[in-house]
Design a protein around this motif. Sequence first.
Motif, PDB file in Angstrom:
ATOM      1  N   PHE A  95      -3.963  -6.378 -10.243  1.00  0.00           N
ATOM      2  CA  PHE A  95      -2.789  -5.528 -10.079  1.00  0.00           C
ATOM      3  C   PHE A  95      -3.076  -4.105 -10.545  1.00  0.00           C
ATOM      4  CE2 PHE A  95       1.369  -3.817 -11.139  1.00  0.00           C
ATOM      5  CZ  PHE A  95       2.094  -4.175 -10.015  1.00  0.00           C
ATOM      6  N   THR A  96      -3.771  -3.971 -11.674  1.00  0.00           N
ATOM      7  CA  THR A  96      -4.081  -2.645 -12.228  1.00  0.00           C
ATOM      8  C   THR A  96      -5.010  -1.873 -11.301  1.00  0.00           C
ATOM      9  OG1 THR A  96      -3.848  -3.501 -14.489  1.00  0.00           O
ATOM     10  CG2 THR A  96      -5.014  -1.411 -14.215  1.00  0.00           C
ATOM     11  N   VAL A  97      -6.047  -2.538 -10.819  1.00  0.00           N
ATOM     12  CA  VAL A  97      -6.993  -1.895  -9.899  1.00  0.00           C
ATOM     13  C   VAL A  97      -6.275  -1.435  -8.639  1.00  0.00           C
ATOM     14  CG1 VAL A  97      -8.979  -2.304  -8.384  1.00  0.00           C
ATOM     15  CG2 VAL A  97      -9.036  -3.095 -10.753  1.00  0.00           C
ATOM     16  N   SER A  98      -5.396  -2.284  -8.108  1.00  0.00           N
ATOM     17  CA  SER A  98      -4.640  -1.940  -6.902  1.00  0.00           C
ATOM     18  C   SER A  98      -3.778  -0.702  -7.121  1.00  0.00           C
ATOM     19  CB  SER A  98      -3.757  -3.124  -6.490  1.00  0.00           C
ATOM     20  OG  SER A  98      -2.879  -2.761  -5.453  1.00  0.00           O
ATOM     21  N   ALA A  99      -3.099  -0.654  -8.269  1.00  0.00           N
ATOM     22  CA  ALA A  99      -2.226   0.488  -8.571  1.00  0.00           C
ATOM     23  C   ALA A  99      -3.030   1.780  -8.710  1.00  0.00           C
ATOM     24  CB  ALA A  99      -1.440   0.219  -9.856  1.00  0.00           C
ATOM     25  N   ILE A 100      -4.167   1.702  -9.396  1.00  0.00           N
ATOM     26  CA  ILE A 100      -5.013   2.887  -9.599  1.00  0.00           C
ATOM     27  C   ILE A 100      -5.526   3.410  -8.266  1.00  0.00           C
ATOM     28  CG2 ILE A 100      -7.202   3.711 -10.553  1.00  0.00           C
ATOM     29  CD1 ILE A 100      -6.743   1.781 -12.909  1.00  0.00           C
TER      30      ILE A 100
ATOM     31  N   LYS B  36       4.143   1.308  -8.788  1.00  0.00           N
ATOM     32  CA  LYS B  36       3.311   1.046  -7.609  1.00  0.00           C
ATOM     33  C   LYS B  36       4.143   0.990  -6.333  1.00  0.00           C
ATOM     34  CE  LYS B  36       0.140  -2.164  -5.443  1.00  0.00           C
ATOM     35  NZ  LYS B  36      -0.359  -3.553  -5.373  1.00  0.00           N
ATOM     36  N   SER B  37       5.349   0.421  -6.420  1.00  0.00           N
ATOM     37  CA  SER B  37       6.171   0.236  -5.226  1.00  0.00           C
ATOM     38  C   SER B  37       6.968   1.473  -4.844  1.00  0.00           C
ATOM     39  CB  SER B  37       7.139  -0.942  -5.435  1.00  0.00           C
ATOM     40  OG  SER B  37       8.024  -0.668  -6.507  1.00  0.00           O
ATOM     41  N   SER B  38       7.085   2.452  -5.736  1.00  0.00           N
ATOM     42  CA  SER B  38       7.928   3.613  -5.430  1.00  0.00           C
ATOM     43  C   SER B  38       7.214   4.960  -5.533  1.00  0.00           C
ATOM     44  CB  SER B  38       9.154   3.625  -6.357  1.00  0.00           C
ATOM     45  OG  SER B  38       8.769   3.717  -7.712  1.00  0.00           O
ATOM     46  N   PHE B  39       6.132   5.030  -6.309  1.00  0.00           N
ATOM     47  CA  PHE B  39       5.511   6.330  -6.542  1.00  0.00           C
ATOM     48  C   PHE B  39       4.760   6.863  -5.333  1.00  0.00           C
ATOM     49  CE2 PHE B  39       5.255   7.523 -11.279  1.00  0.00           C
ATOM     50  CZ  PHE B  39       6.586   7.188 -11.441  1.00  0.00           C
ATOM     51  N   ASP B  40       4.440   5.996  -4.354  1.00  0.00           N
ATOM     52  CA  ASP B  40       3.784   6.512  -3.156  1.00  0.00           C
ATOM     53  C   ASP B  40       4.705   7.505  -2.444  1.00  0.00           C
ATOM     54  OD1 ASP B  40       5.575   4.517  -2.535  1.00  0.00           O
ATOM     55  OD2 ASP B  40       4.282   3.489  -1.107  1.00  0.00           O
ATOM     56  N   ARG B  41       5.998   7.223  -2.429  1.00  0.00           N
ATOM     57  CA  ARG B  41       6.966   8.133  -1.814  1.00  0.00           C
ATOM     58  C   ARG B  41       7.140   9.399  -2.646  1.00  0.00           C
ATOM     59  NH1 ARG B  41       8.023   2.938  -1.337  1.00  0.00           N
ATOM     60  NH2 ARG B  41       8.881   2.021   0.566  1.00  0.00           N
ATOM     61  N   ILE B  42       7.136   9.236  -3.960  1.00  0.00           N
ATOM     62  CA  ILE B  42       7.312  10.378  -4.859  1.00  0.00           C
ATOM     63  C   ILE B  42       6.122  11.329  -4.757  1.00  0.00           C
ATOM     64  CG2 ILE B  42       7.588  11.078  -7.271  1.00  0.00           C
ATOM     65  CD1 ILE B  42       8.939   8.344  -7.745  1.00  0.00           C
ATOM     66  N   ILE B  43       4.908  10.767  -4.748  1.00  0.00           N
ATOM     67  CA  ILE B  43       3.705  11.598  -4.635  1.00  0.00           C
ATOM     68  C   ILE B  43       3.673  12.295  -3.272  1.00  0.00           C
ATOM     69  CG2 ILE B  43       1.177  11.562  -4.548  1.00  0.00           C
ATOM     70  CD1 ILE B  43       1.249   9.207  -6.506  1.00  0.00           C
ATOM     71  N   LEU B  44       4.061  11.578  -2.230  1.00  0.00           N
ATOM     72  CA  LEU B  44       4.090  12.168  -0.884  1.00  0.00           C
ATOM     73  C   LEU B  44       5.039  13.366  -0.845  1.00  0.00           C
ATOM     74  CD1 LEU B  44       3.300  12.072   2.109  1.00  0.00           C
ATOM     75  CD2 LEU B  44       5.145  10.411   2.478  1.00  0.00           C
ATOM     76  N   LEU B  45       6.191  13.229  -1.468  1.00  0.00           N
ATOM     77  CA  LEU B  45       7.150  14.338  -1.508  1.00  0.00           C
ATOM     78  C   LEU B  45       6.624  15.482  -2.363  1.00  0.00           C
ATOM     79  CD1 LEU B  45       9.939  15.540  -0.884  1.00  0.00           C
ATOM     80  CD2 LEU B  45      10.823  14.337  -2.891  1.00  0.00           C
ATOM     81  N   ALA B  46       6.035  15.148  -3.508  1.00  0.00           N
ATOM     82  CA  ALA B  46       5.548  16.182  -4.424  1.00  0.00           C
ATOM     83  C   ALA B  46       4.425  17.015  -3.813  1.00  0.00           C
ATOM     84  CB  ALA B  46       5.077  15.538  -5.728  1.00  0.00           C
ATOM     85  N   LEU B  47       3.541  16.369  -3.065  1.00  0.00           N
ATOM     86  CA  LEU B  47       2.370  17.071  -2.527  1.00  0.00           C
ATOM     87  C   LEU B  47       2.642  17.766  -1.195  1.00  0.00           C
ATOM     88  CD1 LEU B  47      -0.546  14.590  -3.356  1.00  0.00           C
ATOM     89  CD2 LEU B  47       0.190  16.608  -4.617  1.00  0.00           C
ATOM     90  N   THR B  48       3.590  17.259  -0.421  1.00  0.00           N
ATOM     91  CA  THR B  48       3.862  17.860   0.888  1.00  0.00           C
ATOM     92  C   THR B  48       5.166  18.667   0.904  1.00  0.00           C
ATOM     93  OG1 THR B  48       5.083  15.921   1.729  1.00  0.00           O
ATOM     94  CG2 THR B  48       2.682  15.934   2.006  1.00  0.00           C
ATOM     95  N   GLY B  49       6.080  18.347  -0.004  1.00  0.00           N
ATOM     96  CA  GLY B  49       7.375  19.013  -0.025  1.00  0.00           C
ATOM     97  C   GLY B  49       8.245  18.683   1.173  1.00  0.00           C
ATOM     98  N   SER B  50       7.908  17.602   1.881  1.00  0.00           N
ATOM     99  CA  SER B  50       8.618  17.251   3.112  1.00  0.00           C
ATOM    100  C   SER B  50       9.377  15.938   2.954  1.00  0.00           C
ATOM    101  CB  SER B  50       7.633  17.137   4.283  1.00  0.00           C
ATOM    102  OG  SER B  50       8.276  16.643   5.438  1.00  0.00           O
TER     103      SER B  50
END
Length: 471
Positions: free
Chosen positions: A357-362, A219-233
């Motif tokens: 916590f689970t709902v927030s992460a999803i 939850k604390s790190s995948f927002d950055r990973i997804i942002l990189l994966a989807l935008t490539g920036s």
Amino acid sequence: MKNKTISNVIFSAGYQILILFVPLVTTPYVTRIFSPNQIGIYAASLAIVSFFVVGAAFGLPLFGSREIAKTTVENRDKLFYEFFSLQVITSFGFYMIFLIVAVIFRFSKYYYLQSLLILVNIFDVSWFYIGIEEIKRTLYRNFLSKVFTMVSIFIFVKTKKDLNMYIGLNVMGMLLGNLLMVFQLRKFIKVKFRFTRPKFDTAKKSFGILISQMISSAKSSFDRIILLALTGSNSFVGIYDQGRKIINIIIAVSNSATIALLPKMTSTMQDKSNKYKLASMLKKIVPIIFVGSIFLGSSIYLNAENFVNVFFGQGYSSVTEVLKIFSLALLVLPINYFLLNGIILPKSHDKQYREIFTVSAIVLFAGNLILDKPFGFVGASIAFIISEYIVFFYIMFLLKRERSVFLYLIPFIISFLDYCFVNITGHFIIQIMKLSSGGIILFLLTAAITSAYFILLHAIIFAVYKLVKNK
């Protein structure tokens, strides 16, 4: 025992000051050397590696410390070497998994350099010291690690070509801190390393804790990973990461004040014969939390542009957008922390805590998958806002059975309207006085004017409220 507790409190307070001080000192220096793209590379690589570091720890930070605390002094050596052997196995295991993933996805050299943190985890025995209540030794480790890293950055990081050096110094800082704890083990156990085959039951219990920790890490790190994966920036990741860093610092300060209230809250809650005292406390505490939230949120929103110009320098102007969006989160982050740690956990509602916590992460993951590609770092920021508001309203849903929901919901609605009014009128004042952009003097002037305006406005509102109430 009392002296040890006082000592731990003092060291903990000192360390909290340090972890706030270091980023405030190093970030303006680093962002004037590295571009948003380079900062993004660092943030994305660290986010991915951190997930594997959590896996390598294998739940020992919680499970290990708890079991060490329960065992006898005579059995301490045996248990330590069993846990340490498990940590060696899992660290090498997760490092091999990382290398496979790195080859498949063709990670750059920066990821491989960051991945050394997985191996550095082998020497992290902080769980042992926490278990024997020698917390100050872990704080010594963290203190020296951060001071070493901070000083080294100022000495060795000089140009854009020094990103490898920057990452390497952070890794060396962690290694230095961990080795310092290892060298002190001889005072508490017989230091004669022997491999002890971990029991299956030990690994199973530790793995059970690992699952929840990996979800937390995701939850604390995948927002950055997804942002990189989807935008490539990497630049988008860098902009987003710097905005999150500032918000995290502010929330750390806010939560430190809340933490001081938690022991009193817990003890009062345990006294079931005095439920009216708890209600009285909440009526005083909750409005204070919301007023503080309005002040933090409006201060960030109104001063974002000048703050970014002073704190980050050229190339980071887009952080202003991120901070303005995140300012909305400051309305619920403090109260969420208070409700989760001051109401939900003390009442032993562990299942509800996991649900929240689970709902927030999803919601966060789904929001990032939907919004990141079309809107970039703005989308990632909005996804974060949505997830935190979902947490607040889900807590309200859970508390409705206790008929205390309006104690929080009404102040929230008032605070939201207050936040909007302060920002609209405050923005108008800034535009009239032409304080929209400038250097550090103008930033300090703007911050002083907006703070004075906030205090004066709410003093008037409070005076009117008291007058009407008395009538």
